[in-house]
Design a protein around this motif. Structure first.
Motif, PDB file in Angstrom:
ATOM      1  N   TYR B  57       0.831  -1.205   0.000  1.00 34.10           N
ATOM      2  CA  TYR B  57       0.000   0.000   0.000  1.00 34.10           C
ATOM      3  C   TYR B  57       0.863   1.251   0.000  1.00 34.10           C
ATOM      4  CZ  TYR B  57      -3.952  -2.934   1.414  1.00 34.10           C
ATOM      5  OH  TYR B  57      -4.937  -3.889   1.465  1.00 34.10           O
ATOM      6  N   ASP B  58       0.280   2.341  -0.409  1.00 27.43           N
ATOM      7  CA  ASP B  58       0.977   3.614  -0.237  1.00 27.43           C
ATOM      8  C   ASP B  58       0.564   4.206   1.115  1.00 27.43           C
ATOM      9  OD1 ASP B  58      -1.407   5.021  -0.436  1.00 27.43           O
ATOM     10  OD2 ASP B  58      -0.559   6.543  -1.780  1.00 27.43           O
ATOM     11  N   ASP B  62      -3.816   3.555  -0.625  1.00 26.25           N
ATOM     12  CA  ASP B  62      -4.026   3.144  -2.016  1.00 26.25           C
ATOM     13  C   ASP B  62      -3.113   1.963  -2.321  1.00 26.25           C
ATOM     14  OD1 ASP B  62      -5.846   5.105  -2.411  1.00 26.25           O
ATOM     15  OD2 ASP B  62      -4.426   6.547  -3.292  1.00 26.25           O
ATOM     16  N   LEU B  64      -0.519  -0.033  -4.229  1.00 24.91           N
ATOM     17  CA  LEU B  64       0.549   0.115  -5.229  1.00 24.91           C
ATOM     18  C   LEU B  64       0.739  -1.196  -5.983  1.00 24.91           C
ATOM     19  CD1 LEU B  64       3.262   2.077  -3.212  1.00 24.91           C
ATOM     20  CD2 LEU B  64       2.056   2.905  -5.228  1.00 24.91           C
ATOM     21  N   TYR B 152      -0.582  -4.039 -10.796  1.00 23.45           N
ATOM     22  CA  TYR B 152      -0.186  -2.682 -10.414  1.00 23.45           C
ATOM     23  C   TYR B 152      -1.269  -1.691 -10.847  1.00 23.45           C
ATOM     24  CZ  TYR B 152       4.223  -5.173 -10.138  1.00 23.45           C
ATOM     25  OH  TYR B 152       5.189  -6.086  -9.843  1.00 23.45           O
ATOM     26  N   ALA B 156       3.073   3.876 -10.510  1.00 18.16           N
ATOM     27  CA  ALA B 156       3.910   4.647  -9.595  1.00 18.16           C
ATOM     28  C   ALA B 156       4.940   3.752  -8.960  1.00 18.16           C
ATOM     29  CB  ALA B 156       3.035   5.294  -8.503  1.00 18.16           C
ATOM     30  N   ASP B 239       3.663   8.395  -1.276  1.00 22.45           N
ATOM     31  CA  ASP B 239       2.364   8.945  -1.674  1.00 22.45           C
ATOM     32  C   ASP B 239       2.213   8.615  -3.160  1.00 22.45           C
ATOM     33  OD1 ASP B 239       0.525  10.821  -2.909  1.00 22.45           O
ATOM     34  OD2 ASP B 239       0.467  11.810  -0.946  1.00 22.45           O
ATOM     35  N   ALA B 240       1.301   7.703  -3.450  1.00 21.12           N
ATOM     36  CA  ALA B 240       1.229   7.165  -4.809  1.00 21.12           C
ATOM     37  C   ALA B 240       1.031   8.256  -5.846  1.00 21.12           C
ATOM     38  CB  ALA B 240       0.101   6.143  -4.906  1.00 21.12           C
ATOM     39  N   HIS B 241       0.166   9.236  -5.509  1.00 19.01           N
ATOM     40  CA  HIS B 241      -0.134  10.261  -6.509  1.00 19.01           C
ATOM     41  C   HIS B 241       1.038  11.210  -6.703  1.00 19.01           C
ATOM     42  CE1 HIS B 241      -4.178   8.823  -7.012  1.00 19.01           C
ATOM     43  NE2 HIS B 241      -4.221   8.672  -5.691  1.00 19.01           N
ATOM     44  N   GLN B 243       4.149  10.359  -6.215  1.00 18.85           N
ATOM     45  CA  GLN B 243       5.130   9.550  -6.922  1.00 18.85           C
ATOM     46  C   GLN B 243       4.824   9.545  -8.421  1.00 18.85           C
ATOM     47  OE1 GLN B 243       7.831   7.719  -5.707  1.00 18.85           O
ATOM     48  NE2 GLN B 243       8.308   6.898  -7.729  1.00 18.85           N
ATOM     49  N   GLN B 244       3.553   9.328  -8.720  1.00 19.57           N
ATOM     50  CA  GLN B 244       3.156   9.264 -10.131  1.00 19.57           C
ATOM     51  C   GLN B 244       3.401  10.608 -10.812  1.00 19.57           C
ATOM     52  OE1 GLN B 244      -1.006   8.671 -10.811  1.00 19.57           O
ATOM     53  NE2 GLN B 244      -0.634   7.514 -12.710  1.00 19.57           N
TER      54      GLN B 244
END
Lengths: 509, 613
Positions: B57-58, B62, B64, B152, B156, B239-241, B243-244
């Protein structure tokens, strides 16, 4: 001319018991080959795609060959033809080294299309024939040096060539001819000497050179005591000496210990570095370099001249002299064991012996075969798992399951009872051959019978011994049972020449 | 008589030999139980149940990395009947030749395979499998087996997450007793670092098989079976967003972004560009060659492995050391007329007012000022010679987390380089060097090599006014513990009091407005109070590297970030916009500076990077 007219009929003169025993063994072999391969090869027991089908073909041809030897060929030709046959086979043995195909690291097979055969298999026949011819000569006595040399050459030539082909198993079978020589007057001490040599070899590897030297001395002392007069007295003296030798090493360590400061304190000292320094110091001390073994041998050497003189003046001179020579041969054996083991034997042979003697565990490598073979046989229990119900042999846990390890299938599916039956059938076969041999009037027939019996016995003992872990892994087939035409034909010819010779004599009684 | 004796002796010997064989057989077959037990091991079939691998998870929950089902097509060659090769190829979407080749192979090894079942095709997607399942009856001997593979949901962190692949013989040997062939294991990144938690425990069904290798029945009605235990889930600090977004910003650029939450040392984003796309991770074997051939080395995680000159961002460190040593006071002014003169040479600087104090020097990134600052440290009479002073300086810099591995939980981290007196003595000889010889370390050039992670850690240290927590990527969660060291504060050797004297200079560098002389005005976002320091690091392999560190807000910072873009020119041109967009995205949740964003997203600097093709 009808031969039967003058003597007994065919059915009367042929040893049918022997032939029936032979046929039963073939049948047992065939059904067990099918059991060993039925899950990995498609097709029924008769299908020529499978090894059981092929074995049936080998069996059929073997019976034709047997009939030909028995009924068509004149048994009288064998003695006369033994020299050319012998020379021809020696020629084949040499030729195969250059012309043969390599199978599993040994160049000992000729290949003609789908058929392969091993000259080493038929060399048993040719050697038996020539040996019988020579030994049956009335002038031949195993007393003269010349005769020893002749016998040595007849046996040694094929044996050494086979060794050169890396077919150790087949070469080992030749050791069995010593039983034939024994029957013909060779001293039993030769067999004993071979036994003692093997014992010393094993003891030196597993225990220590000192132990094996001590055991050698003990055997020689006891034998000499029993051989002389007044044996109770000498046995008691011998036991005293043996005890002295057995206890000597611990005495010696005490003596060395008192000379070196601190050694006695070693045992309970927890400080590793102190122990280390003392040990290193002890190592430098000259007394500790003298091993008990050296003292033992030095003493023996010192006593030797006295014993030699004593032996000359007493009774039983030859025996005592031979004992002394035997002792020195034994000591040389002890010192050369390491050399033989590490430098003469090939790595795979060394491993097999190490596994057999339990010096090394190797359950995945060399030990794998033996271990899986033991599991298969052991899991059979008293009555076995039933025909075609074996799980170990059929999955390929056991290697070479149809050839060298065919006895595993017998053990797993037929249990102890089946194994005993097979062993008793072989015993009967050997016993019956010896029985007929002893009754023959011709020395040639008798000696040839002993040769046949020895070969069968050696194969039997080495092969079954290997599958149950009392012999090293040596790849030789179980006579008449193992898959393979070459071996089956060779044993058929070997045995049926004897039956034919036997019949030839009985015809006139 | 002797002869008949001998006959008898031989028969006796024969009997003894037979007795030996029979006795051993008796012991093996009847007395000894060991072999019977071994035989049952041999003929029981352990059908392995694979556990589902833990989810990654992030920080906001969320996913990952999750799991999805794929199917392996298995075949039992012994049971194959005649079948329509073309139909099978069509359904499975493979070349008919593949099937023909496989069948030839099975025939060749039929004796070895026996009744065993082997894998025919790996990782078939569910849609394909459904098509196959409908007409499975037409292909006796073939069957499908479900298998969980990695999924996935968001693109990210390809480089962070790492990949999972089937273990090879070497791997099995390195981990004795843990893996068997056919198992999967994490090979890089988090998958590798947290393999033990993620993999779970295998279970098994035990079946008995008969002599035809056919399964007969569950052993003891499944009493002895063992359930598989799923792997632990892992929560990352990512933080997935963010990172993305970082990955998008770095698209077509070579370099790294590392963002850290200063208070906790948690890594919010770690971008290494070019990186590995998550779509490649699921089936790494297929893409491996392509990745390995890429001249930009996407497998190379620049954020923790590349050793770069830090450039001007390093001036902060030298300034702080001067303050702690007492050789620099904030109000001290030094002149700069386009550089620091030494001998008949000059270390150049850009055009700015002179003389200036420390805060202004930080704001305007004056080269000369920090040459004076470091000179005062190294030529301090307190020390016997410059060697001793330099080693003291080295000690200071080390306390900022440079020159050694930080000890992050990310595998394959490297430590960068820092010069010592021994190093210079070796090159120039003892006494053969003086301050002007090593002048360039004043401004973060020369023998100073740092990783982007270490630069970000510097940003966090300054944001925290004097300490850092080792940056890390895994958060403690249920069943997953992290080392105590990720809670400890590491104070630098500089008094926390001194830090405020440079942070305001950093604020001014960003927030003074264009024309003020502040180097990072482009990074300003209204209301966020970003404090930053630009860097333009000389790159011997081409155009300068663009560097920027910042944190925000000034008081009680929530994010500290370092951006390092290779061959991108001035720090203010690329690194500063990238870092400030990240800050804006993270703190406000959206980006209002659309023009700047568009310029960065569209920027392609790949042709500036020299690579060996």
């Amino acid at each position: 001319m009808d031969r039967t007219f003058h003597g007994r009929s065919l059915s009367q003169s042929i040893d049918w018991k022997l032939i029936i025993c032979y046929l039963i063994l073939l049948l047992i072999g065939w059904v067990n080959i099918y059991a060993a391969i039925h899950s990995s090869e498609t097709g029924g027991i008769f299908s020529f795609d499978t090894r059981s089908g092929k074995q049936l073909m080998w069996i059929a041809t073997a019976i034709v060959i047997a009939a030909f030897i028995l009924f068509v060929m004149s048994p009288r030709i064998w003695e006369g033809a033994s020299i050319p046959i012998y020379l021809f086979v020696v020629f084949l043995l040499i030729a195969v080294i250059f012309l043969g195909v390599e199978v599993k690291g040994s160049r000992s097979w000729f290949e003609f299309g789908p058929v392969r055969f091993q000259p080493a298999e038929i060399s048993k026949i040719s050697t038996s024939l020539l040996l019988s011819m020579i030994l049956s000569n009335n002038n031949f006595k195993l007393k003269k040096l010349k005769d020893y040399i002749v016998v040595g050459l007849v046996l040694g030539i094929p044996m050494l060539i086979i060794l050169a082909e890396s077919e150790t198993g087949s070469a080992l079978v030749y050791v069995g001819f010593i039983f034939v020589l024994y029957r013909q007057g060779l001293s039993g001490w030769w067999i004993a000497a071979i036994g003692i040599a093997i014992l010393i070899f094993i003891l030196t590897l597993t225990a220590s050179p000192y132990t094996s030297t001590a055991v050698l001395i003990a055997i020689l002392l006891i034998c000499n005591s029993l051989n002389g007069r007044n044996w109770t007295k000498w046995v008691l003296i011998s036991i005293g000496i043996i005890l002295l030798i057995a206890l000597f090493p611990s005495f010696w360590h005490r003596i060395v210990g008192t000379f070196i400061p601190g050694v006695s304190a070693l045992e309970h000292n927890p400080d590793v570095t102190v122990v280390q320094t003392i040990k290193e110091g002890a190592h430098l001390f000259f007394l500790s370099k003298i091993k008990p073994l050296y003292i033992l041998i030095a003493t023996a050497l010192g006593l030797a001249p006295y014993l030699v003189i004593k032996a000359f003046h007493g009774r039983n001179t030859t025996f005592k002299m031979l004992s002394i020579i035997g002792f020195f041969a034994g000591v040389m054996m002890v010192f050369s064991t390491d050399f033989i083991f590490n430098d003469v034997l090939q790595p795979h042979q060394r491993k097999r012996i190490e596994v057999l003697l339990g010096l090394k565990e190797d359950p995945a490598g060399v030990g794998y075969n033996v271990n899986q073979s033991l599991i298969a046989i052991g899991s059979g229990g008293f009555l076995g798992k039933g025909y075609l119900n074996g799980t170990q042999t059929t999955y390929g846990f056991v290697p070479e399951q149809a050839t060298d390890f065919i006895f595993c299938t017998v053990g797993e599916e037929w249990g102890f009872v089946g194994c005993s039956v097979v062993i008793f059938l072989y015993l009967f076969l050997i016993w019956r051959i010896l029985y007929d041999a002893e009754r023959s009037r011709e020395a040639f027939t008798r000696i040839y019978g002993y040769c046949v019996a020895s070969c069968v016995f050696m194969h039997l003992f080495i092969n079954i011994g290997m599958t149950i872990g009392i012999m090293p892994v040596i790849g030789i087939p179980l006579p008449l049972l193992s898959y393979g035409g070459s071996s089956l034909w060779a044993f058929t010819v070997l045995i049926f020449i004897f039956i034919a010779l036997d019949r030839e004599e009985k015809k006139y009684f | 008589m002797i002869e008949s004796n001998r006959h008898r002796n031989l028969l006796f010997g024969l009997g003894v030999a037979a007795l030996i064989l029979l006795a051993k057989l008796f012991s093996v077959q009847i007395l000894n139980n060991k072999y019977k037990i071994d035989a049952s091991n041999n003929s029981m079939v352990y059908d392995i149940i694979y556990p589902t691998r833990g989810i990654i998870y992030d920080r906001n929950g969320d996913i990952l990395v999750g799991n999805k089902v794929a199917y392996d097509i298995l075949v039992t060659p012994r049971k194959i009947g005649p079948f329509d090769t073309l139909l099978l190829a069509d359904v499975l979407d493979i070349d008919p030749q593949v099937i023909i080749d496989k069948m030839a192979e099975y025939r060749k090894f039929r004796r070895k395979i026996g009744y065993q079942t082997v894998t025919f095709l790996k990782q078939v997607p569910p849609e394909t499998y459904m098509k196959f399942a409908e007409i499975e009856y037409k292909f006796p001997g073939f069957k499908g087996q479900d298998r969980s593979i990695r999924d996935y949901p968001i693109n990210a962190g390809g480089n962070l997450l790492g990949y999972v692949s089937e273990v090879d013989q070497a791997f099995i040997k390195q981990h004795p007793g843990e893996y068997r062939s056919g198992d999967y294991a994490g090979k890089t990144g988090i998958e590798a670092a947290r393999e033990e938690e993620l993999r779970g425990t295998k279970g098994y069904h035990i079946y008995l098989r008969n002599s035809h290798n056919q399964i007969e029945a569950p052993y003891k009605d499944g009493e002895m079976d063992k359930e598989a235990i799923p792997g632990h889930d892992i929560t990352t600090t990512i933080d997935a967003h963010l990172q993305q977004y970082g990955q998008e910003l770095m698209n077509n650029k070579v370099g790294s972004i590392v963002a850290i939450e200063p208070e906790t040392g948690e890594i919010l984003a770690m971008v290494s560009s070019p990186g590995i796309d998550v779509s490649m991770l699921a089936d790494i074997g297929k893409h491996y060659k392509e990745i390995a051939r890429n001249p930009y080395k996407p497998m190379f995680n620049r954020a923790v492995q590349a050793s770069y000159p830090p450039g001007s961002v390093f001036k902060l460190v030298n300034g702080l050391i001067g303050l702690e040593e007492g050789t620099l006071r904030p109000e001290m002014k030094y002149p700069c007329y386009r550089g620091y003169p030494y001998g008949n040479k000059k270390l150049g600087c850009h055009n700015h007012p002179s003389p200036i104090d420390l805060e202004t020097a930080v704001m305007m990134s004056c080269n000369a000022y920090f040459c004076y600052a470091l000179r005062n440290v190294l030529e301090n009479r307190k020390y016997d010679d410059i060697g001793q002073a330099l080693d003291k300086w080295n000690e200071y810099v080390q306390s900022f987390g440079f020159g050694h591995k930080l000890g992050s939980d990310f595998p394959a981290e490297l430590g960068g380089t820092l010069p010592t007196s021994r190093y210079y003595n070796r090159i120039y000889g003892k006494g053969g060097w003086k301050f002007t010889t090593i002048l360039s370390i004043s401004i973060g050039q020369g023998e100073v090599g740092v990783t982007p992670l270490q630069i970000a850690n510097l940003a966090a240290t300054v944001a925290n006014r004097g300490y850092y927590i080792i940056p890390h990527i895994i958060k403690a969660s249920d069943g997953v513990e992290i080392d105590n060291k990720y809670y400890e504060k590491h104070y630098t050797m500089v008094d926390p009091e001194e830090f405020n004297k440079v942070t305001h200079g950093m604020w001014r560098a960003v927030n003074s407005g264009f024309g003020s002389g502040g180097t990072a005005s482009i990074a300003a976002v209204k209301g966020l109070d970003i404090c930053g320091k630009t860097g333009t690091a000389q790159n011997p392999h081409g155009a300068d590297n663009s560097v920027f560190i910042c944190f925000a807000p000034e008081k009680n910072p929530k994010i500290a970030i370092a951006a390092y873009v290779e061959n991108a020119g001035f720090g203010a041109t690329w690194a500063a916009p990238i870092a400030s967009l990240m800050v804006e995205k993270y703190l406000t949740g959206e980006v209002n500076r659309k023009d700047l964003e568009k310029r960065v997203l569209d920027g392609n600097l790949m042709n500036r990077v020299k690579v060996k093709k």
